[in-house]
Scaffold this motif. Structure first.
Motif, PDB file in Angstrom:
ATOM      1  N   GLY A  24       0.718  -1.391  -0.006  1.00 34.74           N
ATOM      2  CA  GLY A  24      -0.533   0.140  -0.015  1.00 34.74           C
ATOM      3  C   GLY A  24       1.113   1.209   0.172  1.00 34.74           C
ATOM      4  O   GLY A  24       0.618   1.851  -0.513  1.00 34.74           O
ATOM      5  N   GLY A  25       2.139   1.024  -0.229  1.00 31.53           N
ATOM      6  CA  GLY A  25       2.953   2.151  -0.412  1.00 31.53           C
ATOM      7  C   GLY A  25       3.320   3.149  -1.585  1.00 31.53           C
ATOM      8  O   GLY A  25       2.364   2.700  -2.492  1.00 31.53           O
ATOM      9  N   LEU A  26       3.859   3.366  -1.965  1.00 29.56           N
ATOM     10  CA  LEU A  26       4.012   4.646  -3.393  1.00 29.56           C
ATOM     11  C   LEU A  26       4.353   3.224  -4.355  1.00 29.56           C
ATOM     12  O   LEU A  26       4.952   2.263  -4.142  1.00 29.56           O
ATOM     13  CB  LEU A  26       5.164   4.923  -3.009  1.00 29.56           C
ATOM     14  CG  LEU A  26       5.411   6.776  -4.388  1.00 29.56           C
ATOM     15  CD1 LEU A  26       4.318   7.252  -4.556  1.00 29.56           C
ATOM     16  CD2 LEU A  26       6.583   6.708  -4.316  1.00 29.56           C
ATOM     17  N   PHE A  27       3.575   3.559  -5.574  1.00 28.81           N
ATOM     18  CA  PHE A  27       3.323   2.382  -6.231  1.00 28.81           C
ATOM     19  C   PHE A  27       4.898   2.092  -7.378  1.00 28.81           C
ATOM     20  O   PHE A  27       5.473   3.872  -7.410  1.00 28.81           O
ATOM     21  CB  PHE A  27       2.215   2.547  -7.245  1.00 28.81           C
ATOM     22  CG  PHE A  27       1.360   1.253  -7.825  1.00 28.81           C
ATOM     23  CD1 PHE A  27       0.990   0.399  -6.699  1.00 28.81           C
ATOM     24  CD2 PHE A  27       1.933   1.655  -9.557  1.00 28.81           C
ATOM     25  CE1 PHE A  27       0.382  -0.333  -7.820  1.00 28.81           C
ATOM     26  CE2 PHE A  27       1.260   0.420  -9.790  1.00 28.81           C
ATOM     27  CZ  PHE A  27       0.678  -1.134  -9.083  1.00 28.81           C
ATOM     28  N   GLY A  28       5.735   1.544  -7.452  1.00 27.74           N
ATOM     29  CA  GLY A  28       6.299   1.410  -8.029  1.00 27.74           C
ATOM     30  C   GLY A  28       7.530   1.353  -7.907  1.00 27.74           C
ATOM     31  O   GLY A  28       8.966   0.811  -8.112  1.00 27.74           O
ATOM     32  N   GLN A  29       7.745   1.399  -6.249  1.00 32.30           N
ATOM     33  CA  GLN A  29       8.789   1.477  -5.278  1.00 32.30           C
ATOM     34  C   GLN A  29       9.633   0.193  -5.431  1.00 32.30           C
ATOM     35  O   GLN A  29      11.234   0.089  -5.422  1.00 32.30           O
ATOM     36  CB  GLN A  29       8.779   2.320  -4.078  1.00 32.30           C
ATOM     37  CG  GLN A  29       7.650   1.590  -3.465  1.00 32.30           C
ATOM     38  CD  GLN A  29       7.683   2.777  -2.034  1.00 32.30           C
ATOM     39  OE1 GLN A  29       8.445   3.551  -1.495  1.00 32.30           O
ATOM     40  NE2 GLN A  29       6.717   2.126  -0.713  1.00 32.30           N
TER      41      GLN A  29
ATOM     42  N   PRO B   9      14.254   6.285   9.584  1.00 22.12           N
ATOM     43  CA  PRO B   9      14.029   4.598  10.250  1.00 22.12           C
ATOM     44  C   PRO B   9      15.063   4.913  10.878  1.00 22.12           C
ATOM     45  O   PRO B   9      16.282   4.686  11.300  1.00 22.12           O
ATOM     46  CB  PRO B   9      13.683   3.789   9.414  1.00 22.12           C
ATOM     47  CG  PRO B   9      14.519   3.959   7.940  1.00 22.12           C
ATOM     48  CD  PRO B   9      15.075   5.981   8.094  1.00 22.12           C
TER      49      PRO B   9
ATOM     50  N   LEU C 201      11.235  -1.242  -8.287  1.00 20.59           N
ATOM     51  CA  LEU C 201      12.478  -0.354  -8.756  1.00 20.59           C
ATOM     52  C   LEU C 201      13.175  -0.704  -8.190  1.00 20.59           C
ATOM     53  O   LEU C 201      14.444  -1.387  -8.545  1.00 20.59           O
ATOM     54  CB  LEU C 201      12.463   0.869  -8.857  1.00 20.59           C
ATOM     55  CG  LEU C 201      13.732   1.999  -9.197  1.00 20.59           C
ATOM     56  CD1 LEU C 201      13.924   1.330 -10.525  1.00 20.59           C
ATOM     57  CD2 LEU C 201      13.257   3.198  -9.200  1.00 20.59           C
TER      58      LEU C 201
ATOM     59  N   LEU D 240      14.890   2.940   1.096  1.00 26.62           N
ATOM     60  CA  LEU D 240      15.820   4.259   1.434  1.00 26.62           C
ATOM     61  C   LEU D 240      15.402   5.081   1.147  1.00 26.62           C
ATOM     62  O   LEU D 240      14.617   6.205   1.439  1.00 26.62           O
ATOM     63  CB  LEU D 240      16.546   4.230   2.463  1.00 26.62           C
ATOM     64  CG  LEU D 240      16.574   4.791   3.951  1.00 26.62           C
ATOM     65  CD1 LEU D 240      15.527   4.756   5.140  1.00 26.62           C
ATOM     66  CD2 LEU D 240      18.523   4.606   3.989  1.00 26.62           C
TER      67      LEU D 240
ATOM     68  N   TYR E 238      15.459  -0.519  11.130  1.00 25.48           N
ATOM     69  CA  TYR E 238      15.458  -0.568   9.716  1.00 25.48           C
ATOM     70  C   TYR E 238      15.801  -1.944   8.757  1.00 25.48           C
ATOM     71  O   TYR E 238      15.612  -2.363   7.903  1.00 25.48           O
ATOM     72  CB  TYR E 238      15.125   0.397   9.029  1.00 25.48           C
ATOM     73  CG  TYR E 238      14.839   0.461   7.665  1.00 25.48           C
ATOM     74  CD1 TYR E 238      13.589   0.383   7.053  1.00 25.48           C
ATOM     75  CD2 TYR E 238      15.986   0.628   6.335  1.00 25.48           C
ATOM     76  CE1 TYR E 238      13.557   0.157   5.964  1.00 25.48           C
ATOM     77  CE2 TYR E 238      16.275   0.416   4.951  1.00 25.48           C
ATOM     78  CZ  TYR E 238      14.783   0.922   4.683  1.00 25.48           C
ATOM     79  OH  TYR E 238      14.348   0.401   3.241  1.00 25.48           O
TER      80      TYR E 238
ATOM     81  N   LEU F 198      14.401   6.293  -1.695  1.00 29.58           N
ATOM     82  CA  LEU F 198      13.024   6.231  -2.463  1.00 29.58           C
ATOM     83  C   LEU F 198      12.317   7.175  -1.503  1.00 29.58           C
ATOM     84  O   LEU F 198      10.882   7.845  -2.115  1.00 29.58           O
ATOM     85  CB  LEU F 198      12.358   5.295  -3.030  1.00 29.58           C
ATOM     86  CG  LEU F 198      13.065   4.429  -4.418  1.00 29.58           C
ATOM     87  CD1 LEU F 198      12.277   3.121  -4.951  1.00 29.58           C
ATOM     88  CD2 LEU F 198      12.787   5.322  -5.853  1.00 29.58           C
ATOM     89  N   LYS F 199      12.103   5.931  -0.559  1.00 25.95           N
ATOM     90  CA  LYS F 199      11.470   6.714   0.615  1.00 25.95           C
ATOM     91  C   LYS F 199      11.207   8.322   1.086  1.00 25.95           C
ATOM     92  O   LYS F 199      10.298   8.786   1.598  1.00 25.95           O
ATOM     93  CB  LYS F 199      10.960   5.868   1.710  1.00 25.95           C
ATOM     94  CG  LYS F 199      10.360   4.634   0.896  1.00 25.95           C
ATOM     95  CD  LYS F 199      10.000   3.744   1.842  1.00 25.95           C
ATOM     96  CE  LYS F 199       9.791   2.132   1.492  1.00 25.95           C
ATOM     97  NZ  LYS F 199       8.373   1.481   2.432  1.00 25.95           N
TER      98      LYS F 199
ATOM     99  N   GLY G  26       9.770  11.654   1.264  1.00 28.88           N
ATOM    100  CA  GLY G  26       9.144  12.302   2.452  1.00 28.88           C
ATOM    101  C   GLY G  26       9.160  12.051   3.653  1.00 28.88           C
ATOM    102  O   GLY G  26       8.040  12.635   4.087  1.00 28.88           O
ATOM    103  N   SER G  27       9.494  10.710   3.339  1.00 26.97           N
ATOM    104  CA  SER G  27       9.091   9.836   4.835  1.00 26.97           C
ATOM    105  C   SER G  27      10.567  11.211   5.592  1.00 26.97           C
ATOM    106  O   SER G  27      11.541  10.809   5.726  1.00 26.97           O
ATOM    107  CB  SER G  27      10.080   8.095   4.756  1.00 26.97           C
ATOM    108  OG  SER G  27       8.760   7.841   3.815  1.00 26.97           O
ATOM    109  N   ASP G  28      10.242  10.000   7.157  1.00 26.39           N
ATOM    110  CA  ASP G  28      11.220  10.465   8.118  1.00 26.39           C
ATOM    111  C   ASP G  28      12.409   9.114   8.370  1.00 26.39           C
ATOM    112  O   ASP G  28      12.010   8.251   7.902  1.00 26.39           O
ATOM    113  CB  ASP G  28      10.677  10.229   9.729  1.00 26.39           C
ATOM    114  CG  ASP G  28       9.938  11.484   9.708  1.00 26.39           C
ATOM    115  OD1 ASP G  28      10.777  12.488   9.614  1.00 26.39           O
ATOM    116  OD2 ASP G  28       9.532  11.273  10.722  1.00 26.39           O
TER     117      ASP G  28
END
Lengths: 158, 304
Positions: free
Chosen positions: A68-73, A127, A76, A116, A131, A118-119, A123-125
């Motif tokens: 359910g995250g960003l599609f395609g990460q 971790p 890739l 990591l 991780y 890509l996330k 805009g993720s924090d």
């Protein structure tokens, strides 16, 4: 070594994906190795003519859908790891068990690093160090497979 | 590139395009997909369709857990059950007393509101959902619940447990939906300090199971232990639900804003059941305020 068919590959990948879908929570989620990637790497290294970058990418898309995250990460990251794995696939015959494990650890870490990056772009924090725990547990799982005598290269140690 | 080519094996076997070509092709597709997903949000329907296809596999994956839960429920000892029953009875008594008071007060309140000619406070029906599993992405704080768009759940609904708000439904799949918890970095809730009615917006901090109150000045009237409740001005959360409690206030001289850290009131990581509240129907806005101001009136207002 028994010749592998496409059926084996797809069946094992589906099993790995189901393992991924299990309701993991808490500490288990933190430790959960990337089953899909491990099975993918196994087939990429053992039967590169049947399992290629495209297979990795497709599995990545499925994982993306499930997470359910960003599609395609994941797609890739898996495709990139598959490429690196295939590039050095022929040298694997020369490696012993521990070198092989190190190689797998590097590949797993590389996948997590790609994810990591890509996330972080999305805009993720940042971790914590936990991780990278799944990579460690993934290599442990890989060593179990090695000790259970399912060789990647099919050559027994002398 | 020519030196690279020399290292390739001779083409005795049909191998298709080289791994590098494949990688470039698939990388281009995934980057395009990510861009489309992040910026344009076209892929929601595609994702919902695929989620419905994945559902049988998920059911299979959850079967062992479900069986374990069932057997555990079955062999729960009777003493535990009776004890729990007694506790629930006591709580029920206490609550029914309060409920009676609540009913009279609600009637009184409605009467007073009628007298004032104010809008009726909207009544929001709720559905009880069960958490199926936590989100699979370690970066986000999400849970998946077992009700979906087939059961009338829509993205945007508020989710709460018996102690307070736990989050909001962010995606509704056909048979399940995704609830983003209040501690997630992307979730914001309009809140009010219960003590003095100060309005603010609370953001999840994304780590440590905490909620932040950013953009409040240093001298803001907030104390440790203050309760934050929903203000209800967004039309999503009914007003007065507990959200969090102020745990720590840091006032640094180098920042114009106070650093306020709160802990959520709801048992965000404890429960299996959550309540999904239906969207509040916005009270009718009076006609004269809804109409866009005509040029003349704007002109008039600009020059008093």
């Amino acid at each position: 070594m028994r010749p592998v068919g496409l059926k084996d590959i797809y069946f094992s990948l589906i099993v790995a994906f189901t393992l991924y879908l299990l309701p993991w929570a808490g500490f288990g989620l933190m430790l959960r190795p990337d089953f899909v990637l491990l099975v993918l790497l196994y087939w990429l290294l053992r039967a590169p003519q049947l399992c290629n970058v495209g297979t990795a990418w497709t599995l990545g898309i499925l994982v993306d859908l499930a997470s359910g995250g960003l599609f395609g990460q994941y797609a890739l990251a898996y495709a990139f790891t598959a490429f690196v794995a295939l590039t050095y696939q022929r040298r694997l015959v020369l490696f012993n068990e521990w070198q092989q494990a190190g190689y797998i650890l590097l590949l797993l870490l590389q996948t997590q690093l790609t994810l990591l990056i890509l996330k972080l772009f999305a805009g993720s924090d940042l971790p914590g160090w936990s991780y990278f725990l799944p990579s460690a547990s993934g290599v442990l799982l890989w060593q179990l497979v090695v000790y259970s005598r399912v060789r990647v290269t099919g050559i027994k140690d002398s | 590139m020519a030196t690279l080519q020399n290292h390739q094996p001779p083409a005795f076997f049909i191998r298709g395009p080289s791994p590098f070509t494949r990688l470039s092709f698939f990388a281009a597709i995934s980057i395009a997909l990510m861009a489309v997903d992040a910026r344009l949000h076209y892929l929601t329907e595609v994702r919902q369709g695929f989620a419905a296809l994945l559902h049988p596999l998920e059911v299979v994956a959850h079967a062992p857990m479900a069986a374990y839960d069932q057997t555990r429920d079955f062999i729960t000892r009777q003493s535990i059950l009776t004890q729990e029953n007694r506790e629930l009875h006591q709580r029920n008594l206490l609550q029914s007393a309060e409920l009676q008071r609540f009913h009279t007060m609600q009637a009184e309140n409605e009467h007073l509101r009628k007298l004032l000619g104010a809008v009726q406070a909207s009544h929001q029906p709720a559905k009880l959902a069960e958490i199926v599993h936590t989100g699979r992405d370690p970066f986000t704080h999400k849970v998946i619940v077992n009700l979906g768009s087939q059961q009338g759940i829509m993205a945007g609904q508020a989710a709460m447990d018996e102690y307070g708000v736990i989050g909001q439904v962010t995606q509704a799949y056909p048979f399940s939906s995704e609830v983003t918890l209040v501690t997630d970095k992307d979730l914001a809730i309009p809140i009010q300090i219960e003590r003095n009615g100060l309005r603010a917006i609370a953001f999840g901090s994304g780590h440590d199971n905490a909620i932040d109150l950013p953009y409040l000045p240093m001298n803001v009237d907030i104390r440790e232990g203050d309760k934050l409740v929903t203000s209800g001005i967004d039309g999503i959360y009914p007003s007065g639900l507990a959200v969090a409690k102020v745990a720590r206030i840091e006032r640094n001289a180098d920042s114009p804003f106070a650093h306020i850290i709160c802990t959520p009131t709801a048992g965000i990581e404890n429960h299996r059941q959550v309540l999904l509240l239906a969207m509040a129907t916005m009270p009718a806005i009076p006609d004269e305020t809804r109409k866009p101001p005509t040029p003349r009136s704007r002109h008039a207002s600009r020059r008093p």
